[in-house]
Structures are given as structure tokens and as C-alpha cells.
Design a protein around this motif. Structure first.
Motif, PDB file in Angstrom:
ATOM      1  N   PRO A   1       1.132  -6.298   6.098  1.00 56.40           N
ATOM      2  CA  PRO A   1       1.489  -5.825   4.753  1.00 56.40           C
ATOM      3  C   PRO A   1       2.566  -4.745   4.805  1.00 56.40           C
ATOM      4  CG  PRO A   1      -0.490  -4.707   5.482  1.00 56.40           C
ATOM      5  CD  PRO A   1      -0.109  -5.665   6.594  1.00 56.40           C
ATOM      6  N   ASP A   2       3.011  -4.326   3.630  1.00 50.86           N
ATOM      7  CA  ASP A   2       3.958  -3.223   3.509  1.00 50.86           C
ATOM      8  C   ASP A   2       3.163  -1.942   3.278  1.00 50.86           C
ATOM      9  OD1 ASP A   2       6.202  -4.890   3.714  1.00 50.86           O
ATOM     10  OD2 ASP A   2       6.121  -5.375   1.590  1.00 50.86           O
ATOM     11  N   LEU A   3       3.222  -1.052   4.252  1.00 47.86           N
ATOM     12  CA  LEU A   3       2.520   0.225   4.181  1.00 47.86           C
ATOM     13  C   LEU A   3       3.535   1.349   4.025  1.00 47.86           C
ATOM     14  CD1 LEU A   3       0.062   2.148   4.517  1.00 47.86           C
ATOM     15  CD2 LEU A   3       0.433   1.975   7.009  1.00 47.86           C
ATOM     16  N   PHE A   4       3.291   2.242   3.050  1.00 47.65           N
ATOM     17  CA  PHE A   4       4.178   3.372   2.821  1.00 47.65           C
ATOM     18  C   PHE A   4       3.344   4.650   2.716  1.00 47.65           C
ATOM     19  CE2 PHE A   4       6.222  -0.385   1.076  1.00 47.65           C
ATOM     20  CZ  PHE A   4       7.474  -0.332   1.673  1.00 47.65           C
ATOM     21  N   VAL A   5       3.713   5.623   3.523  1.00 46.52           N
ATOM     22  CA  VAL A   5       3.020   6.917   3.560  1.00 46.52           C
ATOM     23  C   VAL A   5       4.000   7.990   3.098  1.00 46.52           C
ATOM     24  CG1 VAL A   5       1.925   8.626   5.045  1.00 46.52           C
ATOM     25  CG2 VAL A   5       1.468   6.188   5.408  1.00 46.52           C
ATOM     26  N   VAL A   6       3.572   8.787   2.129  1.00 48.47           N
ATOM     27  CA  VAL A   6       4.467   9.768   1.508  1.00 48.47           C
ATOM     28  C   VAL A   6       4.231  11.157   2.092  1.00 48.47           C
ATOM     29  CG1 VAL A   6       5.265  10.765  -0.666  1.00 48.47           C
ATOM     30  CG2 VAL A   6       4.400   8.407  -0.610  1.00 48.47           C
ATOM     31  N   GLY A   7       5.304  11.800   2.525  1.00 52.24           N
ATOM     32  CA  GLY A   7       5.255  13.168   3.016  1.00 52.24           C
ATOM     33  C   GLY A   7       6.344  14.004   2.369  1.00 52.24           C
TER      34      GLY A   7
ATOM     35  N   TYR B   1       0.840  -1.191   0.000  1.00 47.60           N
ATOM     36  CA  TYR B   1       0.000   0.000   0.000  1.00 47.60           C
ATOM     37  C   TYR B   1       0.879   1.245   0.000  1.00 47.60           C
ATOM     38  CZ  TYR B   1      -3.459  -3.382   1.799  1.00 47.60           C
ATOM     39  OH  TYR B   1      -4.275  -4.467   1.976  1.00 47.60           O
ATOM     40  N   VAL B   2       0.584   2.155  -0.917  1.00 47.83           N
ATOM     41  CA  VAL B   2       1.291   3.434  -0.991  1.00 47.83           C
ATOM     42  C   VAL B   2       0.241   4.535  -1.047  1.00 47.83           C
ATOM     43  CG1 VAL B   2       2.982   4.828  -2.232  1.00 47.83           C
ATOM     44  CG2 VAL B   2       3.134   2.320  -2.308  1.00 47.83           C
ATOM     45  N   GLY B   3       0.364   5.532  -0.176  1.00 50.81           N
ATOM     46  CA  GLY B   3      -0.642   6.588  -0.164  1.00 50.81           C
ATOM     47  C   GLY B   3      -0.081   7.938   0.204  1.00 50.81           C
ATOM     48  N   SER B   4      -0.691   8.970  -0.378  1.00 49.07           N
ATOM     49  CA  SER B   4      -0.375  10.354  -0.050  1.00 49.07           C
ATOM     50  C   SER B   4      -1.654  11.061   0.357  1.00 49.07           C
ATOM     51  CB  SER B   4       0.239  11.082  -1.246  1.00 49.07           C
ATOM     52  OG  SER B   4       1.447  10.508  -1.644  1.00 49.07           O
TER      53      SER B   4
END
Length: 408
Positions: free
Chosen positions: A181-187, A70-73
Motif C-alpha cells: 500500500p501507500d504509506l505516508f507518515v507526517v513529521g 494510509y496517512v498518519g501523524s
């Protein structure tokens, strides 16, 4: 369809963009469509979490239809975080559709309902900060510019602190590396030109000028930082593990869709959802010039974002065309097959290209007027229901155009 594009894949990942509650509702509709097409969402806390800054070993083996990256901004970060933490899509829908016909019946876990107080926490200025502002600017302004800038020293109208508190109530853990899971949050760093990707591992010791992975922040703080869109929201102060403190703003400032993150996780099918669809002239609506500055600003912003997404798509297509040109040239000249394969391999490495990687972009159509003219921060259940429906229809339309073939 007889001539649909066939896409074999071994691992799927989702990349969701921002756009406040309107985008969040659109992403929910996309998730519903993915579920109806056989996908499921891996979530929750791992029974035996891998140590920080490392991947689980041996890596969990999921079916290709099980999404575990999961990748989210911004608003997309909120939705993917809920999914990664184990909240079902039904529970998310029921939290916004309580007491409406859109409520999904069944034994679904109930989660807190997002409120305006959670989303729009007023950023009251401290008297000491106002005093410092006057001391720095002076009471009288020498020019109109200095007068305006003096009165814009407030960093934002609202804070995302309430959103961080909202997440803390339901997250099974605050640590990225403790999730299944692999969670990635973009800042985006406020005081630097670098994009930060919060997740289970970091690259703090590298000195890339444009982006870094970071594992030294809590999940709720990372999401709140990613959603701090200036000038509406004040920059969010993240207290990193180890004592560092840095201010962050919206994760899409530097890049709309951080698809490279999913690619780094070896996903060969990347499902991208975004809502930034510019207005296309309609006779019955007329020019945006008559709708005021807000519509004009949104159109300008959407056009800039659309160009970024188009540039990324075009870059991928150009790489494919380059490699196909090389292969065609070798075949026409009847050069050795082995030399062609070696050159192709070198070009793929040089271009950072993966031949078997496919993207599926899901976004509104220009005729979806609610997506442009609708309120970005509404929590009205019927309005959100309409946007969920638009997201579902758009996702189903894109999914019907291809034949996804899971390879186990």
C-alpha cells in the motif's frame, strides 16, 4: 435510515491523528468498525516492489472497500504503519489485551507487546551537553526569564528511540516503496517551518515553504520522528539516505489532519479519525479551573486543534457552496450550459477542489469523558479496551449516517 446521504466512491483512504496511546486505541476501534462495515486493509511487502520515487506500474487494482492509502501523524502514524506492514487489527488488539477478556480468539499472528520502556525511553543528558549549557547560560541568571530558560535547555524528558526499535522488530521492510500500500507518515522539521511527508516518493528538489514529500528515510525512524511531541519527547534525529541528518518533531504541529495527502493519491473517500474533543461543561463535573494546570492546558490545546479541523471542514463546505452558487446563477439567467461547465472547471482547478471527494470525520463526543480526562500514555488493558469501544461506537454512528456505495 431512509434519508441517509449516498456517497459513491472508488478509492478510500484513512487519515489518523495523534494523541498517544489513547488516540491509538480509539483508531483501533475505528478500524474494527470499518472492518465490520466491509472494509479491509491492504498490507505487507510487495512481491515486486516499484523503484523508489515512483508508483507501481501498472497500478494495483483494489476493490473500493480495500484500503490501500494510509496517512498518519504521531500515534496515528504508529497504527497506520502496523496496518500497512500487514499486521491484522486482531493482532494489534491482542498485543494490548493479552490475558484479558478482550483478547480475540483465533489463529492470529502474535506481535510484541508495547511496553512503557519502549514508549518512554528516558532521555539522559550527556555530561558534555550539561557543561555546554552552563557555558552558554552562565551560573547566575540576570532575570527570572533567563533562569527558567537556562534550566529548560534539556530538549525533552523522553525519547522515541524505543518506539523505533519496537517497529524494527516486526516491519517486513524499512523502505516505504517496498510496501504494497501507500504509506505516508507526517513529521515537522525542527529547524524549519516545513511539514515533511515521508513516503514512497519525494519532492526534495522543490522549495515549498510549507511541506515536502520525502522518500529518503526509514519507516521506523519516520514514525519515531512523527511521535516526538515536545516538550515530553526530545526531537528525533533522522539520518536520511545520502548522509543528511535533520531533527523532527510531532507531525501535527503544523496541521492536525493531513487530508490533502490522501487527496493527492486520488482517494475520493477520506476517513478521518481524531480524538481532540474539548471538554463541554457538565454540572456534576464543574469547571476545569478546579482540576489544575494539566486539564487547562489540554483544553486549550484541544480547542486550538478543534478550530483547525473546523476551519478545514468549513473551507471544503465553502467551496461546494461557491460552485453551487455559480451553477444556480447560470441556470437562473439561462446562460449557456457549456459556459457554466467551463467556469466550474476553472474554479475547481483554482480552488484545488474535487467535486466527488467526500470526507467522513470520526471523533469522540463531548460526553465521552474518558477521552478527555483519561491518561494519554496508559498501557492498562482495561482502560485501552474502553477507549477501543468508544472508537468503535463513534465510527459505527458516523458510518450509519451515510450510505457508502462502492463503484468498481
Amino acid at each position: 435510515m431512509k434519508f441517509r446521504q449516498r456517497i459513491p466512491f472508488t478509492k478510500a483512504g484513512i487519515v489518523f491523528s495523534g494523541g498517544a496511546t489513547k488516540a491509538a486505541a480509539f483508531h483501533i476501534g475505528v478500524c474494527l468498525a470499518l472492518r465490520d462495515k466491509g472494509f479491509s486493509f491492504v498490507g505487507g511487502k510487495a512481491e515486486n516492489p516499484a523503484p523508489i520515487n515512483s508508483l507501481a506500474f501498472p497500478r494495483p487494482k483494489y476493490h473500493p472497500h480495500q484500503i490501500s492509502t494510509y496517512v498518519g501523524s504521531s500515534a496515528g502514524a504508529l497504527i497506520v504503519t502496523l496496518l500497512a506492514s500487514g499486521v491484522s487489527i486482531e493482532s494489534i488488539i491482542n498485543s494490548i489485551a493479552r490475558d484479558t477478556d478482550f483478547h480475540i480468539p483465533g489463529n492470529h499472528a502474535e506481535i510484541p507487546r508495547l511496553t512503557y520502556r519502549d514508549m518512554l525511553t528516558i532521555n539522559w543528558p550527556k555530561p558534555s551537553s550539561l557543561l555546554k549549557s552552563v557555558q552558554k547560560s552562565g551560573i547566575l541568571a540576570k532575570t527570572i526569564e533567563s533562569l527558567v530558560l537556562r534550566n529548560l535547555r534539556l530538549p525533552g524528558l523522553f525519547s522515541t528511540r524505543g518506539l523505533a526499535e519496537f517497529l524494527r522488530k516486526m516491519l517486513p521492510t524499512e523502505q516505504f516503496h517496498e510496501l504494497k500500500p501507500d504509506l505516508f507518515v507526517v513529521g515537522t522539521q525542527l529547524d524549519h517551518s516545513r511539514k515533511i511527508i515521508f513516503g514512497r516518493y519525494g519532492t526534495e528538489k522543490t522549495f515549498d515553504e510549507y511541506f515536502q514529500y520525502a522518500s529518503n528515510a526509514n519507516i521506523s525512524d519516520s514514525v519515531a520522528a512523527s511521535m516526538s511531541l515536545p516538550p515530553i519527547f526530545v526531537p528525533y534525529l533522522v539520518k536520511h539516505h545520502g548522509g543528511k541528518e535533520r531533527y523532527y518533531i510531532d507531525g501535527e504541529i503544523r496541521e492536525t489532519l493531513s487530508t490533502h495527502v490522501a487527496k493527492d493519491q486520488d482517494c475520493d473517500l477520506i476517513l478521518c479519525s481524531y480524538t481532540h474533543q474539548p471538554y463541554h461543561f457538565k454540572e456534576e463535573i464543574g469547571s476545569l479551573n478546579q482540576y489544575g494546570i494539566s486539564s487547562i492546558v489540554i483544553q486549550a490545546l484541544y480547542q486550538a486543534i478543534e478550530q483547525k479541523v473546523y476551519g478545514a471542514k468549513k473551507s471544503h463546505e465553502n467551496k461546494i457552496a461557491t460552485l453551487e452558487t455559480v451553477q444556480t446563477f447560470f441556470k437562473e439567467k439561462k446562460y449557456p450550459e457549456q459556459d457554466m461547465q467551463e467556469l466550474t472547471h476553472r474554479l475547481e482547478e483554482r480552488l484545488d477542489f474535487k467535486k466527488k471527494l467526500h470526507y467522513l470525520f470520526i471523533h469522540p463526543e463531548s460526553k465521552d469523558r474518558e477521552m478527555f480526562f483519561g491518561e494519554h500514555f496508559t498501557l492498562n488493558p482495561s482502560t485501552l479496551q474502553n477507549v477501543v469501544t468508544i472508537g468503535y461506537k463513534r465510527a459505527m454512528a458516523e458510518l450509519r449516517r451515510v450510505e457508502l456505495i462502492p463503484v468498481t
